[in-house]
Design a protein around this motif. Structure first.
Motif, PDB file in Angstrom:
ATOM      1  N   MET A   1       7.998  37.619  63.398  1.00 57.72           N
ATOM      2  CA  MET A   1       7.634  36.230  63.580  1.00 57.72           C
ATOM      3  C   MET A   1       8.869  35.372  63.321  1.00 57.72           C
ATOM      4  N   ASP A   2       9.014  34.360  64.153  1.00 61.65           N
ATOM      5  CA  ASP A   2      10.125  33.429  64.023  1.00 61.65           C
ATOM      6  C   ASP A   2       9.979  32.633  62.722  1.00 61.65           C
ATOM      7  N   PRO A   3      11.013  32.560  61.901  1.00 60.23           N
ATOM      8  CA  PRO A   3      10.905  31.814  60.642  1.00 60.23           C
ATOM      9  C   PRO A   3      10.597  30.329  60.838  1.00 60.23           C
ATOM     10  N   ASP A   4      11.120  29.732  61.913  1.00 57.97           N
ATOM     11  CA  ASP A   4      10.832  28.317  62.157  1.00 57.97           C
ATOM     12  C   ASP A   4       9.347  28.112  62.449  1.00 57.97           C
ATOM     13  N   LEU A   5       8.762  29.003  63.243  1.00 58.51           N
ATOM     14  CA  LEU A   5       7.332  28.923  63.536  1.00 58.51           C
ATOM     15  C   LEU A   5       6.508  29.128  62.272  1.00 58.51           C
ATOM     16  N   ALA A   6       6.917  30.073  61.436  1.00 64.84           N
ATOM     17  CA  ALA A   6       6.208  30.314  60.178  1.00 64.84           C
ATOM     18  C   ALA A   6       6.272  29.092  59.273  1.00 64.84           C
ATOM     19  N   LEU A   7       7.417  28.417  59.240  1.00 70.22           N
ATOM     20  CA  LEU A   7       7.555  27.212  58.427  1.00 70.22           C
ATOM     21  C   LEU A   7       6.627  26.110  58.930  1.00 70.22           C
ATOM     22  N   VAL A   8       6.604  25.886  60.231  1.00 69.95           N
ATOM     23  CA  VAL A   8       5.751  24.842  60.802  1.00 69.95           C
ATOM     24  C   VAL A   8       4.284  25.157  60.543  1.00 69.95           C
ATOM     25  N   LEU A   9       3.874  26.390  60.771  1.00 69.64           N
ATOM     26  CA  LEU A   9       2.483  26.773  60.505  1.00 69.64           C
ATOM     27  C   LEU A   9       2.137  26.615  59.027  1.00 69.64           C
ATOM     28  N   GLY A  10       3.060  26.972  58.155  1.00 70.12           N
ATOM     29  CA  GLY A  10       2.825  26.839  56.721  1.00 70.12           C
ATOM     30  C   GLY A  10       2.683  25.394  56.277  1.00 70.12           C
ATOM     31  N   VAL A  11       3.519  24.516  56.816  1.00 71.86           N
ATOM     32  CA  VAL A  11       3.449  23.096  56.441  1.00 71.86           C
ATOM     33  C   VAL A  11       2.153  22.474  56.949  1.00 71.86           C
ATOM     34  N   VAL A  12       1.769  22.809  58.180  1.00 71.73           N
ATOM     35  CA  VAL A  12       0.511  22.284  58.722  1.00 71.73           C
ATOM     36  C   VAL A  12      -0.670  22.834  57.929  1.00 71.73           C
ATOM     37  N   ALA A  13      -0.626  24.117  57.602  1.00 70.21           N
ATOM     38  CA  ALA A  13      -1.723  24.725  56.850  1.00 70.21           C
ATOM     39  C   ALA A  13      -1.833  24.150  55.438  1.00 70.21           C
TER      40      ALA A  13
ATOM     41  N   CYS B   1       2.454  31.524  51.438  1.00 66.61           N
ATOM     42  CA  CYS B   1       3.067  32.785  51.881  1.00 66.61           C
ATOM     43  C   CYS B   1       3.888  32.585  53.146  1.00 66.61           C
ATOM     44  N   LEU B   2       3.380  31.784  54.085  1.00 65.81           N
ATOM     45  CA  LEU B   2       4.134  31.512  55.309  1.00 65.81           C
ATOM     46  C   LEU B   2       5.431  30.766  55.012  1.00 65.81           C
ATOM     47  N   ILE B   3       5.361  29.795  54.123  1.00 68.55           N
ATOM     48  CA  ILE B   3       6.557  29.017  53.782  1.00 68.55           C
ATOM     49  C   ILE B   3       7.588  29.888  53.058  1.00 68.55           C
ATOM     50  N   VAL B   4       7.132  30.720  52.143  1.00 66.30           N
ATOM     51  CA  VAL B   4       8.050  31.628  51.439  1.00 66.30           C
ATOM     52  C   VAL B   4       8.656  32.623  52.410  1.00 66.30           C
ATOM     53  N   TYR B   5       7.853  33.173  53.310  1.00 60.22           N
ATOM     54  CA  TYR B   5       8.359  34.105  54.318  1.00 60.22           C
ATOM     55  C   TYR B   5       9.464  33.446  55.145  1.00 60.22           C
ATOM     56  N   ALA B   6       9.215  32.207  55.595  1.00 66.92           N
ATOM     57  CA  ALA B   6      10.204  31.504  56.412  1.00 66.92           C
ATOM     58  C   ALA B   6      11.486  31.261  55.626  1.00 66.92           C
ATOM     59  N   SER B   7      11.350  30.893  54.370  1.00 69.63           N
ATOM     60  CA  SER B   7      12.533  30.615  53.550  1.00 69.63           C
ATOM     61  C   SER B   7      13.349  31.878  53.276  1.00 69.63           C
ATOM     62  N   VAL B   8      12.666  32.991  53.114  1.00 69.58           N
ATOM     63  CA  VAL B   8      13.364  34.248  52.836  1.00 69.58           C
ATOM     64  C   VAL B   8      14.048  34.779  54.097  1.00 69.58           C
ATOM     65  N   GLN B   9      13.419  34.590  55.249  1.00 69.87           N
ATOM     66  CA  GLN B   9      13.956  35.142  56.490  1.00 69.87           C
ATOM     67  C   GLN B   9      15.156  34.359  57.027  1.00 69.87           C
ATOM     68  N   LYS B  10      15.261  33.089  56.702  1.00 68.10           N
ATOM     69  CA  LYS B  10      16.395  32.294  57.189  1.00 68.10           C
ATOM     70  C   LYS B  10      17.503  32.300  56.144  1.00 68.10           C
ATOM     71  N   PRO B  11      18.667  32.768  56.515  1.00 70.00           N
ATOM     72  CA  PRO B  11      19.776  32.761  55.565  1.00 70.00           C
ATOM     73  C   PRO B  11      20.121  31.336  55.132  1.00 70.00           C
TER      74      PRO B  11
END
Length: 74
Positions: free
Chosen positions: A1-13, A43-53
């Motif tokens: 999953m794209d980290p940017d998409l995970a971040l957006v989904l996490g913020v909306v959720a 979890c989505l926000i943490v995943y996105a933060s960990v996946q993006k250097p």
């Protein structure tokens, strides 16, 4: 999953979860679903933060929203 998409989904959720928690508290019930949604959003926000250097900064978030939404509209 794209980290940017995970971040957006996490913020909306997380926004939806907070709305659900407030609405459920005001009706005198236990906000189980709101807390479950908040955990999933976290979890989505943490995943996105960990996946993006280097992680994300607050100034980047509007641009990320625009690029993710623009990607779906094209």
């Amino acid at each position: 999953m794209d980290p940017d998409l995970a971040l957006v989904l996490g913020v909306v959720a997380i926004a939806l979860a907070l709305w659900q928690i407030v609405a459920t508290f005001s009706s005198g019930e236990t906000p189980r679903m709101g807390f479950l949604l908040a955990v999933a959003a976290g979890c989505l926000i943490v995943y996105a933060s960990v996946q993006k250097p280097g992680g994300y900064t607050a100034a980047e978030i509007p641009g990320i929203f625009a690029s993710v939404i623009g990607g779906f509209l094209n």
